[in-house]
Design an enzyme around this catalytic site. Sequence first.
Site, short mmCIF file in Angstrom:
data_model
loop_
_atom_site.label_atom_id
_atom_site.label_comp_id
_atom_site.label_asym_id
_atom_site.label_seq_id
_atom_site.Cartn_x
_atom_site.Cartn_y
_atom_site.Cartn_z
N ASP A 35 0.84 -1.19 0.00
CA ASP A 35 0.00 0.00 0.00
C ASP A 35 0.87 1.24 0.00
OD1 ASP A 35 -2.26 -1.54 0.21
OD2 ASP A 35 -2.87 -0.81 2.18
N LYS A 92 -8.11 0.56 -5.30
CA LYS A 92 -9.29 -0.02 -4.67
C LYS A 92 -10.57 0.68 -5.10
CE LYS A 92 -6.98 -1.31 -0.31
NZ LYS A 92 -6.97 -2.77 -0.37
N GLY A 164 -5.25 -2.93 8.68
CA GLY A 164 -4.97 -1.75 9.49
C GLY A 164 -4.76 -2.02 10.96
N ARG A 176 -5.86 -20.32 6.76
CA ARG A 176 -6.03 -21.70 7.25
C ARG A 176 -7.43 -22.23 6.91
NH1 ARG A 176 -2.38 -24.25 10.57
NH2 ARG A 176 -0.87 -22.99 11.68
N GLY A 228 -2.90 -7.20 8.30
CA GLY A 228 -2.19 -7.31 9.57
C GLY A 228 -0.75 -7.78 9.46
N GLY A 249 -0.18 -3.66 4.00
CA GLY A 249 -0.85 -2.36 3.97
C GLY A 249 -0.13 -1.38 4.85
N SER A 250 -0.68 -1.18 6.03
CA SER A 250 -0.14 -0.19 6.95
C SER A 250 1.21 -0.59 7.51
CB SER A 250 -1.14 0.01 8.09
OG SER A 250 -2.46 -0.01 7.59
#
Lengths: 308, 214
Positions: A35, A92, A164, A176, A228, A249-250
Amino acid sequence: MALMTQTALDSTPATGSPLLKRGLAEMLKGGVIMDVVTAEQARIAEDAGAVAVMALERVPADIRAQGGVARMSDPDLIDQIVESVSIPVMAKARIGHFVEAQVLQELGVDYIDESEVLSPADYVNHIDKHSFTVPFVCGATNLGEALRRLAEGAAMIRSKGEAGTGDVSEATKHIRTIRKQIADLQATFRANPDELFVAAKELQAPYDIVREVAETGKLPVVLFTAGGVATPADAAMMMQLGADGVFVGSGIFKSGDPARRAEAIVAATAQYDDPAAIAQASRGLGEAMVGINVGDLPAPHRLAERGW
Amino acid sequence: MSILTTAPAPRIAVLALQGGVAEHVAMLESLGAEALVVRSPRSLAAAAADGLVLPGGESSTVDRLLRRFGMREPLIELLDGGLPVLGTCAGLITLAEVIRDPAPGQQSLGLIPMTVRRNAFGRQVDSATETLDSALGPVKAAFIRAPEVVSVRAGVEILARRGTGVDGDGPIVAVGTGQAIALSFHPELTGDTTFHGEFLRRVRAAKLDGVQGR
Protein backbone atom coordinates in the site's frame (compact mmCIF):
# COMPACT_ATOMS: atom_id res chain seq x y z
CA MET A 1 -20.16 -20.88 -16.06
CA ALA A 2 -17.10 -21.70 -18.15
CA LEU A 3 -14.41 -20.28 -15.90
CA MET A 4 -11.23 -21.66 -17.36
CA THR A 5 -12.24 -21.70 -21.01
CA GLN A 6 -9.15 -21.17 -23.10
CA THR A 7 -9.63 -17.98 -25.03
CA ALA A 8 -9.63 -18.45 -28.77
CA LEU A 9 -6.11 -17.71 -29.93
CA ASP A 10 -5.59 -16.25 -33.34
CA SER A 11 -3.39 -13.70 -35.00
CA THR A 12 -5.68 -10.85 -33.94
CA PRO A 13 -4.68 -9.79 -30.44
CA ALA A 14 -7.39 -10.61 -27.88
CA THR A 15 -7.53 -8.73 -24.57
CA GLY A 16 -9.33 -9.14 -21.25
CA SER A 17 -9.60 -12.95 -21.23
CA PRO A 18 -9.53 -14.95 -17.97
CA LEU A 19 -6.13 -16.33 -19.05
CA LEU A 20 -4.64 -12.82 -19.23
CA LYS A 21 -6.38 -11.60 -16.08
CA ARG A 22 -5.25 -14.59 -14.06
CA GLY A 23 -1.90 -14.62 -15.86
CA LEU A 24 -0.81 -11.27 -14.45
CA ALA A 25 -1.53 -12.55 -10.94
CA GLU A 26 0.58 -15.64 -11.72
CA MET A 27 3.50 -13.31 -12.44
CA LEU A 28 3.09 -11.67 -9.01
CA LYS A 29 3.52 -14.95 -7.12
CA GLY A 30 6.16 -15.06 -4.44
CA GLY A 31 5.99 -11.29 -4.24
CA VAL A 32 4.87 -8.48 -1.95
CA ILE A 33 2.24 -5.90 -2.93
CA MET A 34 2.54 -2.71 -0.88
CA ASP A 35 0.00 0.00 0.00
CA VAL A 36 1.30 3.46 -0.90
CA VAL A 37 -0.33 6.88 -0.54
CA THR A 38 2.19 9.06 -2.44
CA ALA A 39 4.44 8.80 -5.49
CA GLU A 40 7.44 8.97 -3.14
CA GLN A 41 6.21 5.92 -1.21
CA ALA A 42 5.59 4.12 -4.50
CA ARG A 43 9.22 4.66 -5.51
CA ILE A 44 10.42 3.39 -2.11
CA ALA A 45 8.28 0.28 -2.60
CA GLU A 46 9.63 -0.32 -6.12
CA ASP A 47 13.23 0.16 -4.91
CA ALA A 48 12.61 -2.36 -2.12
CA GLY A 49 11.51 -5.00 -4.64
CA ALA A 50 7.69 -4.82 -4.43
CA VAL A 51 6.01 -6.67 -7.32
CA ALA A 52 3.18 -4.12 -7.38
CA VAL A 53 1.83 -1.19 -5.42
CA MET A 54 -1.71 -0.46 -4.22
CA ALA A 55 -2.47 3.25 -4.72
CA LEU A 56 -4.54 4.67 -1.85
CA GLU A 57 -5.39 8.00 -0.24
CA ARG A 58 -5.15 6.58 3.27
CA VAL A 59 -3.68 3.31 4.50
CA PRO A 60 -6.17 1.10 6.39
CA ALA A 61 -4.76 2.10 9.80
CA ASP A 62 -5.61 5.74 9.04
CA ILE A 63 -9.03 4.87 7.60
CA ARG A 64 -9.65 3.06 10.87
CA ALA A 65 -8.37 5.92 13.01
CA GLN A 66 -10.10 8.73 11.10
CA GLY A 67 -13.40 6.99 10.40
CA GLY A 68 -15.95 8.30 7.93
CA VAL A 69 -16.80 6.92 4.51
CA ALA A 70 -13.75 5.61 2.64
CA ARG A 71 -13.94 5.85 -1.16
CA MET A 72 -11.89 5.36 -4.33
CA SER A 73 -8.80 7.59 -4.43
CA ASP A 74 -8.55 10.86 -6.36
CA PRO A 75 -7.63 10.11 -10.01
CA ASP A 76 -4.82 12.68 -9.78
CA LEU A 77 -3.18 10.70 -6.99
CA ILE A 78 -3.54 7.45 -8.94
CA ASP A 79 -2.08 9.12 -12.05
CA GLN A 80 0.94 10.35 -10.07
CA ILE A 81 1.61 6.89 -8.72
CA VAL A 82 1.13 5.26 -12.15
CA GLU A 83 3.63 7.76 -13.60
CA SER A 84 6.20 7.27 -10.85
CA VAL A 85 6.85 3.51 -11.06
CA SER A 86 7.29 0.80 -13.70
CA ILE A 87 5.78 -2.05 -11.68
CA PRO A 88 2.02 -2.79 -11.82
CA VAL A 89 -0.30 -0.40 -10.00
CA MET A 90 -3.47 -1.59 -8.28
CA ALA A 91 -6.23 0.58 -6.84
CA LYS A 92 -9.29 -0.02 -4.67
CA ALA A 93 -12.96 0.36 -5.55
CA ARG A 94 -15.77 0.05 -3.00
CA ILE A 95 -17.61 -3.27 -2.89
CA GLY A 96 -20.37 -3.12 -5.51
CA HIS A 97 -19.29 0.28 -6.87
CA PHE A 98 -19.02 -0.60 -10.54
CA VAL A 99 -18.64 3.03 -11.61
CA GLU A 100 -15.56 3.52 -9.42
CA ALA A 101 -14.27 0.39 -11.18
CA GLN A 102 -15.04 1.90 -14.60
CA VAL A 103 -13.08 5.01 -13.60
CA LEU A 104 -10.11 2.97 -12.40
CA GLN A 105 -10.06 0.95 -15.62
CA GLU A 106 -10.14 4.23 -17.57
CA LEU A 107 -7.13 5.47 -15.54
CA GLY A 108 -5.12 2.44 -16.68
CA VAL A 109 -4.57 0.72 -13.34
CA ASP A 110 -3.38 -2.86 -13.80
CA TYR A 111 -5.60 -4.51 -11.18
CA ILE A 112 -8.67 -3.39 -9.23
CA ASP A 113 -9.14 -4.47 -5.62
CA GLU A 114 -12.87 -4.61 -4.79
CA SER A 115 -12.11 -4.00 -1.17
CA GLU A 116 -13.77 -4.22 2.21
CA VAL A 117 -11.23 -1.65 3.45
CA LEU A 118 -13.37 0.99 1.72
CA SER A 119 -17.00 1.56 2.72
CA PRO A 120 -19.29 -0.79 0.76
CA ALA A 121 -21.44 0.86 -1.92
CA ASP A 122 -23.85 -2.08 -2.24
CA TYR A 123 -24.79 -4.36 0.62
CA VAL A 124 -26.25 -7.00 -1.71
CA ASN A 125 -24.27 -7.20 -4.96
CA HIS A 126 -20.59 -7.24 -5.74
CA ILE A 127 -19.31 -5.86 -9.07
CA ASP A 128 -19.89 -7.99 -12.20
CA LYS A 129 -16.18 -8.37 -12.90
CA HIS A 130 -16.63 -10.33 -16.15
CA SER A 131 -17.71 -7.14 -17.87
CA PHE A 132 -14.30 -5.47 -17.40
CA THR A 133 -11.03 -5.81 -19.34
CA VAL A 134 -8.96 -4.99 -16.24
CA PRO A 135 -8.64 -7.87 -13.75
CA PHE A 136 -9.98 -7.82 -10.17
CA VAL A 137 -8.70 -9.13 -6.87
CA CYS A 138 -11.25 -9.70 -4.09
CA GLY A 139 -11.03 -10.54 -0.40
CA ALA A 140 -12.38 -13.69 1.20
CA THR A 141 -12.55 -15.07 4.73
CA ASN A 142 -13.55 -18.58 3.65
CA LEU A 143 -13.80 -20.80 0.58
CA GLY A 144 -17.46 -20.11 -0.19
CA GLU A 145 -16.79 -16.38 -0.27
CA ALA A 146 -13.74 -16.92 -2.51
CA LEU A 147 -15.75 -19.05 -4.96
CA ARG A 148 -18.60 -16.54 -5.11
CA ARG A 149 -16.06 -13.89 -6.07
CA LEU A 150 -14.64 -16.19 -8.76
CA ALA A 151 -18.15 -16.72 -10.13
CA GLU A 152 -18.44 -12.94 -10.42
CA GLY A 153 -15.18 -12.85 -12.39
CA ALA A 154 -12.41 -12.19 -9.85
CA ALA A 155 -9.01 -13.24 -11.25
CA MET A 156 -7.14 -13.31 -7.94
CA ILE A 157 -8.19 -13.88 -4.32
CA ARG A 158 -6.65 -12.49 -1.16
CA SER A 159 -7.60 -13.73 2.26
CA LYS A 160 -8.89 -10.67 4.11
CA GLY A 161 -7.28 -10.67 7.51
CA GLU A 162 -8.13 -7.56 9.53
CA ALA A 163 -6.64 -4.61 7.67
CA GLY A 164 -4.97 -1.75 9.49
CA THR A 165 -4.35 -3.59 12.75
CA GLY A 166 -0.84 -5.00 12.49
CA ASP A 167 -2.39 -8.10 14.11
CA VAL A 168 -1.84 -11.09 11.84
CA SER A 169 -4.19 -13.48 13.67
CA GLU A 170 -7.18 -12.94 11.36
CA ALA A 171 -5.02 -13.40 8.27
CA THR A 172 -3.83 -16.68 9.76
CA LYS A 173 -7.40 -17.75 10.45
CA HIS A 174 -8.60 -16.95 6.94
CA ILE A 175 -5.79 -18.62 5.01
CA ARG A 176 -6.03 -21.70 7.25
CA THR A 177 -9.81 -21.80 6.80
CA ILE A 178 -9.62 -21.56 3.01
CA ARG A 179 -6.89 -24.20 2.78
CA LYS A 180 -8.73 -26.59 5.10
CA GLN A 181 -12.01 -26.20 3.23
CA ILE A 182 -10.20 -26.98 -0.04
CA ALA A 183 -8.64 -30.10 1.50
CA ASP A 184 -12.05 -31.21 2.82
CA LEU A 185 -13.61 -30.67 -0.59
CA GLN A 186 -10.88 -32.72 -2.26
CA ALA A 187 -11.42 -35.54 0.26
CA THR A 188 -15.15 -35.45 -0.46
CA PHE A 189 -14.48 -35.65 -4.19
CA ARG A 190 -12.26 -38.70 -3.74
CA ALA A 191 -14.56 -40.54 -1.34
CA ASN A 192 -18.08 -39.47 -2.29
CA PRO A 193 -18.24 -37.23 -5.36
CA ASP A 194 -22.04 -37.32 -5.24
CA GLU A 195 -21.83 -35.22 -2.05
CA LEU A 196 -20.36 -32.28 -3.97
CA PHE A 197 -23.87 -31.06 -4.82
CA VAL A 198 -24.61 -30.55 -1.16
CA ALA A 199 -21.10 -29.13 -0.64
CA ALA A 200 -21.91 -26.50 -3.27
CA LYS A 201 -25.15 -25.71 -1.47
CA GLU A 202 -23.34 -25.36 1.85
CA LEU A 203 -20.57 -23.23 0.36
CA GLN A 204 -23.23 -21.11 -1.41
CA ALA A 205 -21.17 -21.27 -4.58
CA PRO A 206 -21.83 -22.57 -8.14
CA TYR A 207 -21.43 -26.33 -8.51
CA ASP A 208 -19.03 -26.16 -11.50
CA ILE A 209 -16.48 -24.09 -9.60
CA VAL A 210 -16.86 -26.21 -6.47
CA ARG A 211 -16.20 -29.32 -8.56
CA GLU A 212 -13.15 -27.78 -10.23
CA VAL A 213 -11.61 -26.96 -6.85
CA ALA A 214 -12.52 -30.42 -5.51
CA GLU A 215 -10.84 -32.14 -8.46
CA THR A 216 -7.65 -30.06 -8.53
CA GLY A 217 -7.27 -29.43 -4.80
CA LYS A 218 -6.56 -25.75 -5.35
CA LEU A 219 -8.19 -22.51 -6.38
CA PRO A 220 -8.05 -21.87 -10.14
CA VAL A 221 -6.51 -18.45 -9.36
CA VAL A 222 -3.64 -17.11 -7.29
CA LEU A 223 -4.29 -16.80 -3.54
CA PHE A 224 -2.51 -14.01 -1.65
CA THR A 225 -2.84 -13.12 2.01
CA ALA A 226 -3.59 -9.68 3.43
CA GLY A 227 -4.51 -7.90 6.62
CA GLY A 228 -2.19 -7.31 9.57
CA VAL A 229 1.13 -8.45 8.09
CA ALA A 230 3.78 -6.27 9.75
CA THR A 231 7.07 -8.22 9.97
CA PRO A 232 9.25 -10.46 7.76
CA ALA A 233 8.26 -13.41 9.94
CA ASP A 234 4.54 -12.61 9.46
CA ALA A 235 5.02 -12.65 5.69
CA ALA A 236 7.03 -15.89 5.74
CA MET A 237 4.38 -17.54 7.95
CA MET A 238 1.68 -16.67 5.42
CA MET A 239 3.81 -18.24 2.67
CA GLN A 240 4.43 -21.37 4.75
CA LEU A 241 0.66 -21.61 5.32
CA GLY A 242 0.26 -21.80 1.55
CA ALA A 243 -0.21 -18.23 0.35
CA ASP A 244 1.15 -17.41 -3.12
CA GLY A 245 2.24 -13.95 -1.94
CA VAL A 246 1.35 -11.17 0.50
CA PHE A 247 -0.23 -7.74 0.58
CA VAL A 248 1.26 -5.40 3.17
CA GLY A 249 -0.85 -2.36 3.97
CA SER A 250 -0.14 -0.19 6.95
CA GLY A 251 2.70 -2.42 8.15
CA ILE A 252 5.40 -0.75 6.06
CA PHE A 253 4.74 2.97 5.97
CA LYS A 254 3.47 3.04 9.59
CA SER A 255 6.80 1.59 10.79
CA GLY A 256 10.01 3.30 11.89
CA ASP A 257 12.11 2.60 8.76
CA PRO A 258 9.79 1.85 5.81
CA ALA A 259 12.47 1.33 3.13
CA ARG A 260 14.37 -1.18 5.20
CA ARG A 261 11.27 -3.00 6.43
CA ALA A 262 9.88 -3.18 2.90
CA GLU A 263 13.07 -4.77 1.60
CA ALA A 264 13.18 -7.20 4.53
CA ILE A 265 9.58 -8.34 3.96
CA VAL A 266 10.36 -8.89 0.26
CA ALA A 267 13.40 -11.01 1.15
CA ALA A 268 11.53 -13.08 3.75
CA THR A 269 8.67 -13.70 1.31
CA ALA A 270 11.08 -14.99 -1.35
CA GLN A 271 13.02 -17.27 1.03
CA TYR A 272 10.06 -18.07 3.28
CA ASP A 273 11.20 -21.62 4.01
CA ASP A 274 14.68 -20.66 5.20
CA PRO A 275 14.67 -19.62 8.91
CA ALA A 276 18.26 -18.33 8.71
CA ALA A 277 17.29 -16.01 5.85
CA ILE A 278 14.19 -14.82 7.74
CA ALA A 279 16.32 -14.18 10.84
CA GLN A 280 18.77 -12.17 8.76
CA ALA A 281 15.92 -10.16 7.21
CA SER A 282 14.41 -9.46 10.65
CA ARG A 283 17.50 -7.72 12.09
CA GLY A 284 17.65 -4.01 12.86
CA LEU A 285 14.41 -2.90 11.28
CA GLY A 286 13.50 -0.32 13.91
CA GLU A 287 10.00 -0.05 15.29
CA ALA A 288 7.16 -2.08 13.79
CA MET A 289 3.75 -0.42 13.56
CA VAL A 290 2.16 -0.25 16.99
CA GLY A 291 -1.07 -1.90 15.93
CA ILE A 292 -4.32 -2.89 17.59
CA ASN A 293 -5.29 -6.33 18.85
CA VAL A 294 -8.23 -7.56 16.80
CA GLY A 295 -9.94 -8.76 20.01
CA ASP A 296 -10.16 -5.15 21.16
CA LEU A 297 -12.04 -4.05 18.04
CA PRO A 298 -15.80 -3.66 18.48
CA ALA A 299 -17.71 -5.67 15.87
CA PRO A 300 -18.80 -2.71 13.67
CA HIS A 301 -15.13 -1.84 13.15
CA ARG A 302 -14.15 -5.27 11.83
CA LEU A 303 -13.59 -4.78 8.12
CA ALA A 304 -13.31 -8.49 7.34
CA GLU A 305 -17.03 -8.86 8.03
CA ARG A 306 -17.84 -6.63 5.06
CA GLY A 307 -18.60 -8.65 1.91
CA TRP A 308 -20.99 -11.57 1.53
CA MET B 1 10.18 -39.26 -17.26
CA SER B 2 10.10 -42.82 -18.55
CA ILE B 3 12.71 -45.09 -17.06
CA LEU B 4 12.79 -46.85 -20.43
CA THR B 5 14.56 -43.97 -22.15
CA THR B 6 18.29 -44.52 -22.40
CA ALA B 7 19.50 -40.97 -21.75
CA PRO B 8 18.79 -39.57 -18.28
CA ALA B 9 16.23 -36.75 -18.17
CA PRO B 10 17.87 -33.34 -18.54
CA ARG B 11 18.08 -31.46 -15.26
CA ILE B 12 16.62 -27.97 -15.62
CA ALA B 13 17.06 -25.38 -12.87
CA VAL B 14 14.09 -23.00 -12.67
CA LEU B 15 14.88 -19.72 -10.92
CA ALA B 16 12.18 -19.43 -8.25
CA LEU B 17 12.82 -16.14 -6.48
CA GLN B 18 9.50 -14.72 -7.67
CA GLY B 19 6.98 -15.14 -10.49
CA GLY B 20 5.34 -17.80 -12.63
CA VAL B 21 7.52 -20.75 -11.63
CA ALA B 22 5.00 -23.59 -11.34
CA GLU B 23 3.83 -23.27 -14.95
CA HIS B 24 7.38 -23.77 -16.26
CA VAL B 25 7.97 -26.70 -13.93
CA ALA B 26 4.77 -28.37 -15.16
CA MET B 27 5.63 -27.81 -18.81
CA LEU B 28 9.23 -29.03 -18.44
CA GLU B 29 8.08 -32.16 -16.63
CA SER B 30 5.42 -32.83 -19.28
CA LEU B 31 8.25 -32.81 -21.83
CA GLY B 32 10.32 -35.35 -19.88
CA ALA B 33 12.77 -33.04 -18.11
CA GLU B 34 13.54 -32.95 -14.42
CA ALA B 35 12.74 -29.47 -13.06
CA LEU B 36 14.58 -28.20 -9.98
CA VAL B 37 13.47 -24.96 -8.35
CA VAL B 38 16.40 -22.84 -7.16
CA ARG B 39 16.20 -19.83 -4.89
CA SER B 40 19.67 -19.67 -3.29
CA PRO B 41 23.30 -20.07 -4.44
CA ARG B 42 23.33 -23.37 -2.56
CA SER B 43 20.30 -24.83 -4.34
CA LEU B 44 21.65 -23.55 -7.66
CA ALA B 45 24.95 -25.37 -7.13
CA ALA B 46 23.23 -28.50 -5.85
CA ALA B 47 21.02 -28.65 -8.94
CA ALA B 48 24.05 -29.35 -11.18
CA ALA B 49 21.74 -28.34 -13.99
CA ASP B 50 22.03 -29.04 -17.70
CA GLY B 51 19.90 -25.99 -18.46
CA LEU B 52 18.32 -22.95 -16.81
CA VAL B 53 14.88 -21.32 -17.05
CA LEU B 54 14.32 -17.70 -16.01
CA PRO B 55 10.52 -17.38 -15.63
CA GLY B 56 8.24 -14.38 -15.85
CA GLY B 57 7.64 -12.13 -12.88
CA GLU B 58 8.64 -8.58 -12.04
CA SER B 59 12.12 -8.09 -13.51
CA SER B 60 12.98 -5.31 -11.03
CA THR B 61 12.07 -7.57 -8.09
CA VAL B 62 13.99 -10.54 -9.49
CA ASP B 63 17.09 -8.38 -10.07
CA ARG B 64 16.95 -7.04 -6.53
CA LEU B 65 16.65 -10.54 -5.05
CA LEU B 66 19.40 -11.98 -7.29
CA ARG B 67 21.79 -9.42 -5.84
CA ARG B 68 20.57 -9.59 -2.26
CA PHE B 69 20.88 -13.38 -2.15
CA GLY B 70 24.27 -13.48 -3.92
CA MET B 71 22.93 -15.36 -6.95
CA ARG B 72 23.91 -12.90 -9.65
CA GLU B 73 27.60 -13.91 -9.83
CA PRO B 74 27.05 -17.69 -9.78
CA LEU B 75 24.44 -17.31 -12.53
CA ILE B 76 26.77 -15.20 -14.68
CA GLU B 77 29.51 -17.77 -14.15
CA LEU B 78 27.24 -20.64 -15.26
CA LEU B 79 26.09 -18.67 -18.31
CA ASP B 80 29.69 -17.73 -19.18
CA GLY B 81 30.38 -21.46 -19.12
CA GLY B 82 27.78 -21.97 -21.84
CA LEU B 83 24.78 -23.24 -19.83
CA PRO B 84 21.71 -23.30 -22.14
CA VAL B 85 19.02 -20.89 -20.95
CA LEU B 86 15.37 -20.06 -21.69
CA GLY B 87 13.93 -16.76 -20.46
CA THR B 88 10.31 -15.61 -20.69
CA CYS B 89 9.11 -12.02 -20.17
CA ALA B 90 11.04 -10.86 -17.08
CA GLY B 91 13.53 -13.60 -17.97
CA LEU B 92 14.11 -11.98 -21.38
CA ILE B 93 14.78 -8.65 -19.66
CA THR B 94 17.19 -10.32 -17.23
CA LEU B 95 19.17 -11.85 -20.12
CA ALA B 96 19.51 -8.61 -22.11
CA GLU B 97 22.73 -6.66 -22.42
CA VAL B 98 20.88 -3.31 -22.29
CA ILE B 99 17.56 -2.38 -20.64
CA ARG B 100 16.44 0.88 -22.23
CA ASP B 101 14.11 1.90 -19.38
CA PRO B 102 15.34 0.13 -16.23
CA ALA B 103 13.79 0.66 -12.81
CA PRO B 104 16.21 2.80 -10.74
CA GLY B 105 19.43 0.82 -10.32
CA GLN B 106 18.12 -2.23 -12.18
CA GLN B 107 20.79 -4.53 -13.64
CA SER B 108 20.62 -7.42 -16.06
CA LEU B 109 22.86 -10.44 -16.62
CA GLY B 110 23.90 -9.16 -20.07
CA LEU B 111 24.14 -12.50 -21.86
CA ILE B 112 22.32 -11.62 -25.10
CA PRO B 113 23.65 -8.66 -27.14
CA MET B 114 20.30 -6.87 -27.50
CA THR B 115 18.43 -3.85 -26.17
CA VAL B 116 15.00 -4.37 -24.58
CA ARG B 117 12.21 -2.09 -23.45
CA ARG B 118 9.98 -3.01 -20.51
CA ASN B 119 6.14 -2.77 -20.66
CA ALA B 120 6.50 -2.00 -24.35
CA PHE B 121 2.92 -2.79 -25.33
CA GLY B 122 1.06 -0.84 -22.66
CA ARG B 123 -0.56 -1.60 -19.34
CA GLN B 124 -2.58 -4.65 -18.24
CA VAL B 125 -5.69 -3.65 -20.23
CA ASP B 126 -3.47 -3.97 -23.35
CA SER B 127 -2.22 -7.44 -22.42
CA ALA B 128 -3.24 -9.83 -25.20
CA THR B 129 -3.12 -13.34 -26.61
CA GLU B 130 -2.02 -13.79 -30.21
CA THR B 131 -0.82 -16.55 -32.52
CA LEU B 132 2.67 -15.72 -33.80
CA ASP B 133 4.14 -16.76 -37.12
CA SER B 134 7.49 -17.73 -35.58
CA ALA B 135 10.63 -19.22 -37.10
CA LEU B 136 9.52 -22.50 -35.49
CA GLY B 137 5.96 -22.31 -36.87
CA PRO B 138 2.77 -20.95 -35.31
CA VAL B 139 3.01 -20.29 -31.56
CA LYS B 140 0.21 -19.39 -29.16
CA ALA B 141 1.52 -16.49 -27.13
CA ALA B 142 0.23 -14.56 -24.10
CA PHE B 143 1.69 -11.06 -23.78
CA ILE B 144 1.26 -9.70 -20.23
CA ARG B 145 2.67 -6.20 -19.71
CA ALA B 146 5.28 -7.57 -22.06
CA PRO B 147 8.71 -6.25 -23.06
CA GLU B 148 9.94 -5.98 -26.64
CA VAL B 149 13.39 -6.39 -28.14
CA VAL B 150 14.21 -2.99 -29.57
CA SER B 151 17.39 -4.03 -31.39
CA VAL B 152 19.71 -7.01 -31.71
CA ARG B 153 23.41 -7.15 -32.48
CA ALA B 154 25.63 -9.75 -34.18
CA GLY B 155 24.94 -13.36 -33.36
CA VAL B 156 21.30 -12.93 -32.34
CA GLU B 157 18.64 -14.58 -34.46
CA ILE B 158 15.11 -13.16 -34.56
CA LEU B 159 12.66 -15.99 -33.86
CA ALA B 160 9.34 -14.12 -33.84
CA ARG B 161 7.77 -10.72 -34.34
CA ARG B 162 4.31 -9.47 -33.39
CA GLY B 163 1.86 -9.12 -36.24
CA THR B 164 4.31 -10.09 -39.00
CA GLY B 165 6.57 -13.01 -39.92
CA VAL B 166 10.21 -12.95 -38.80
CA ASP B 167 11.17 -11.13 -42.01
CA GLY B 168 8.52 -8.43 -41.48
CA ASP B 169 8.80 -5.23 -39.48
CA GLY B 170 6.70 -6.10 -36.41
CA PRO B 171 8.16 -5.68 -32.91
CA ILE B 172 10.69 -8.41 -32.08
CA VAL B 173 9.32 -10.72 -29.37
CA ALA B 174 11.51 -13.84 -29.57
CA VAL B 175 15.25 -14.21 -30.13
CA GLY B 176 17.83 -16.94 -29.99
CA THR B 177 21.58 -17.42 -29.84
CA GLY B 178 23.39 -20.75 -29.87
CA GLN B 179 23.01 -20.82 -26.10
CA ALA B 180 19.89 -18.84 -25.27
CA ILE B 181 16.22 -18.47 -26.19
CA ALA B 182 14.41 -15.38 -24.91
CA LEU B 183 10.69 -14.67 -25.31
CA SER B 184 8.61 -11.55 -24.52
CA PHE B 185 5.55 -13.71 -23.97
CA HIS B 186 4.36 -16.68 -21.89
CA PRO B 187 4.01 -19.98 -23.78
CA GLU B 188 3.86 -21.63 -20.34
CA LEU B 189 0.45 -19.98 -19.80
CA THR B 190 -1.07 -20.90 -23.17
CA GLY B 191 0.32 -24.44 -23.04
CA ASP B 192 2.28 -24.09 -26.31
CA THR B 193 5.35 -26.32 -25.98
CA THR B 194 7.13 -25.20 -29.18
CA PHE B 195 9.89 -23.18 -27.54
CA HIS B 196 10.25 -25.36 -24.45
CA GLY B 197 10.63 -28.35 -26.78
CA GLU B 198 13.30 -26.54 -28.81
CA PHE B 199 15.09 -25.51 -25.60
CA LEU B 200 15.18 -29.10 -24.31
CA ARG B 201 16.37 -30.33 -27.72
CA ARG B 202 19.30 -27.91 -27.44
CA VAL B 203 19.97 -28.92 -23.83
CA ARG B 204 20.11 -32.58 -24.84
CA ALA B 205 22.40 -31.78 -27.78
CA ALA B 206 24.73 -29.70 -25.58
CA LYS B 207 24.80 -32.51 -23.04
CA LEU B 208 25.77 -35.04 -25.72
CA ASP B 209 28.51 -32.72 -26.96
CA GLY B 210 29.69 -32.21 -23.40
CA VAL B 211 30.16 -28.52 -24.09
CA GLN B 212 27.93 -27.11 -21.39
CA GLY B 213 29.67 -25.41 -18.49
CA ARG B 214 29.56 -26.41 -14.87
